[in-house]
Design a protein around this motif. Structure first.
Motif, mmCIF file in Angstrom:
data_model
loop_
_atom_site.group_PDB
_atom_site.id
_atom_site.type_symbol
_atom_site.label_atom_id
_atom_site.label_comp_id
_atom_site.label_asym_id
_atom_site.label_seq_id
_atom_site.Cartn_x
_atom_site.Cartn_y
_atom_site.Cartn_z
ATOM 1 N N ALA A 1 0.830 -1.203 0.000
ATOM 2 C CA ALA A 1 0.000 0.000 0.000
ATOM 3 C C ALA A 1 0.869 1.259 0.000
ATOM 4 C CB ALA A 1 -0.935 -0.014 1.212
ATOM 5 N N LEU B 1 -7.287 6.108 -2.307
ATOM 6 C CA LEU B 1 -7.332 4.649 -2.165
ATOM 7 C C LEU B 1 -6.001 4.077 -2.619
ATOM 8 C CD1 LEU B 1 -10.865 4.056 -3.683
ATOM 9 C CD2 LEU B 1 -10.237 3.941 -1.272
ATOM 10 N N ASN C 1 -7.914 -3.022 0.610
ATOM 11 C CA ASN C 1 -8.064 -1.630 1.032
ATOM 12 C C ASN C 1 -8.777 -1.573 2.388
ATOM 13 O OD1 ASN C 1 -7.434 0.930 -0.794
ATOM 14 N ND2 ASN C 1 -7.744 -0.804 -2.161
ATOM 15 N N ARG D 1 -13.380 2.192 4.221
ATOM 16 C CA ARG D 1 -12.031 1.984 4.732
ATOM 17 C C ARG D 1 -11.830 2.774 6.027
ATOM 18 N NH1 ARG D 1 -6.871 3.938 1.249
ATOM 19 N NH2 ARG D 1 -7.782 5.932 1.839
#
Lengths: 295, 244
Positions: free
Chosen positions: A178, B97, B106, B157
């Motif tokens: 991420a 995102l 996510n 999220r």
């Protein structure tokens, strides 16, 4: 001998070269994945990366060959050193200049490379040092493969599977992926960026340590080992697309096959010449790597 | 249900906040408070400092002066990853995102905090109940979702961290008009679940129907403050922002 000659008259030798290329590719992929993992998260290419692996190789050489440790214990020490070196490079070299332009950070790791090279020459001379193993050469239907290469490949594959599971199944592994997509957003999820960087550097260092253990059973170590394997590792990362783990994995095998088959068809130098020439041509055609989307 | 103190107690309190980027000051002496259970909007033109205000609250930037307290705890100058742990979730401008990660991953990252991980299964069920389309698309990459779905994922999220207060930055930005209306309905449902909301919006008319109170921010200063229905009726706001 030429490539046509090899294909027509000696297919078995070609198959053997291809198999050896595959086995070499496993270890190269490991190095490339480590370098790429760090690049993905920190946006810096650690030019010094393979030299860190070289230091781990020296440690394994000294523990096993000089102090008589069992190979597995020496390998474990080498891997531990890899982790320590990964953390040290991040904390001592990168952290103080984390917000300066990437090229400065790249040059700083480049400076460390020359330091390590000179330091190794000074301490251990330019002698080639080898860990002697009495492992047999195996024969499969007329093809000869060294057992140590086979083991190295098997372990490299296992470690890559482990890396894949780490990056896809765990929280911190997913966070590493991420962060490579959005540094700032991961802090909003409650992840301390410095901690993610440290884990990434430690995992990257660990991969260098594992690669070192797999390389020392096939090659001898010398102060310019990094100079020999560094460029090819970097090239694999660029060819696969910097930061693209899957791309690096595939590119490692493309490059190792060219080097191995080229080496048998002509000479090992020629194998490298072809690999680098192909790299340059591909960079003109696909500057973002073989898996980059067309602009 | 979302935990938190009794409705009505002051949850978030900003006093004298001055903040900016380098030599540029985007906020001047801003005071703002949000009570538990409330929905509050900050409206104002482009460049008024609305996004900066949310970034100060979530710790993305540190204020130059002033104090920030949440449930009585002083949080001024704390880094973003610590502030989330106190129960403030920020849905940033442009959603931010992780486009290459799946919808499920996510959401997993939303639950990165150790306290949130323990309740992952329960939280993810609640998000899927609220936004069923996310469940259908859970194995798709976030970057392949439509704008509306991406905004739902960004909110989902944020909910995964089990926050008490949710900061929403321009949730309607870039959405088709039909989707904007649906999105405001969804935010209403999130609110009904008991979350406290601080929302920044340019879509003044819609957002004033959603919230209890609103602040009007202009060139970095709070110009007006009041109940949403009062602001809606004020000549100034109506002419300048609502367009009636």
């Amino acid at each position: 001998m030429s490539l046509v000659d090899l294909v027509v008259n000696n297919p078995l030798l070609l198959a053997e070269a291809a198999l050896n290329g595959l086995l070499l590719g496993g270890v190269l992929a490991l190095l490339a994945l480590g370098l790429n993992l760090i690049f993905g998260v920190l946006d810096i290419v650690w030019i010094v990366y393979v030299d860190l692996a070289m230091l781990c190789m020296y440690l394994i050489y000294f523990t096993v060959q000089v102090y008589g440790w069992p190979l597995l214990l020496g390998a474990a020490a080498g891997i531990a050193l890899g982790v320590v070196l990964g953390l040290a490079v991040h904390l001592l070299i990168i952290t103080p200049i984390l917000n300066s332009p990437p090229v400065n950070q790249l040059l700083a790791t480049g400076g460390l490379l020359f330091f390590i090279q000179s330091f190794a020459t000074f301490l251990w001379t330019t002698d080639h040092k080898t860990v002697r193993l009495s492992l047999p050469t195996l024969e499969f239907g007329g093809m000869f493969v060294s057992f140590s290469r086979l083991i190295a490949f098997g372990i490299a594959v296992l470690v890559m599977i482990g890396l894949y599971l780490f990056l896809t199944r765990t929280y911190i592994g997913t966070a590493i992926r991420a962060v490579s997509q959005d540094r700032g957003a991961m802090a909003l999820m409650g992840a301390n960026p410095q901690r993610v960087y440290l884990v990434t550097s430690a995992v990257g260092g660990m991969l260098a340590g594992v690669a070192a253990a797999l390389l020392i059973i096939q090659y001898s170590v010398h102060p310019f080992f990094g100079a020999a394997f560094g460029p090819i590792t970097f090239m694999i990362c660029v060819l696969g697309g910097l930061g693209n783990m899957f791309g690096a994995f595939v590119a490692a095998f493309i490059m190792s096959e060219i080097i191995s088959i080229g080496g048998v068809a002509w000479s090992s130098e020629m194998g490298y010449v072809i690999a680098f020439a192909l790299f340059i041509v591909l960079m003109f055609i696909r500057p973002g790597g073989i898996f980059a989307k067309r602009q | 249900m979302s935990p938190g103190p009794a409705a009505g107690a002051t949850m978030l309190e900003l006093r004298g906040i001055t903040a900016g980027y380098g030599a540029f000051t985007a906020l001047w002496d801003v005071a703002l408070s949000v009570s538990a259970g409330e929905a509050v909007a900050v409206v104002g033109p482009n460049g008024a400092g609305k996004t900066t205000l949310l970034r100060v609250i979530s710790g993305v930037i540190a204020p130059g002066a002033g104090t920030l307290a949440f449930e009585g705890a002083p949080l001024t100058g704390r880094p973003a990853h610590e502030i989330v742990a106190h129960g403030i979730a920020h849905v940033p401008e442009g959603r931010r995102l992780f486009p290459g990660l799946t919808v499920a991953d996510n959401l997993k990252m939303g639950a990165f905090l150790p306290s949130a991980r323990k309740h992952f299964a329960e939280s993810v069920e609640r998000v899927y109940d609220l936004f069923p389309v996310l469940k259908e698309r859970r194995l798709q990459r976030a970057g392949s979702l439509s704008g509306g779905e991406q905004q739902m994922l960004a909110i989902g999220r944020a909910l995964m961290s089990r926050p008490k207060l949710i900061l929403l930055d321009e949730p309607s930005m870039g959405l088709a008009p039909v989707m904007v209306l649906r999105l405001f309905d969804l935010i209403r449902r999130v609110r009904a679940e008991g979350y406290t909301i601080l929302v920044v919006e340019q879509n003044v008319r819609q957002v004033l129907k959603l919230v209890d109170r609103a602040y009007l921010l202009e060139v970095g200063r709070i110009r007006m403050e009041g109940r949403a229905d009062e602001l809606q009726d004020s000549d100034f706001v109506r002419k300048a922002y609502v367009g009636l």
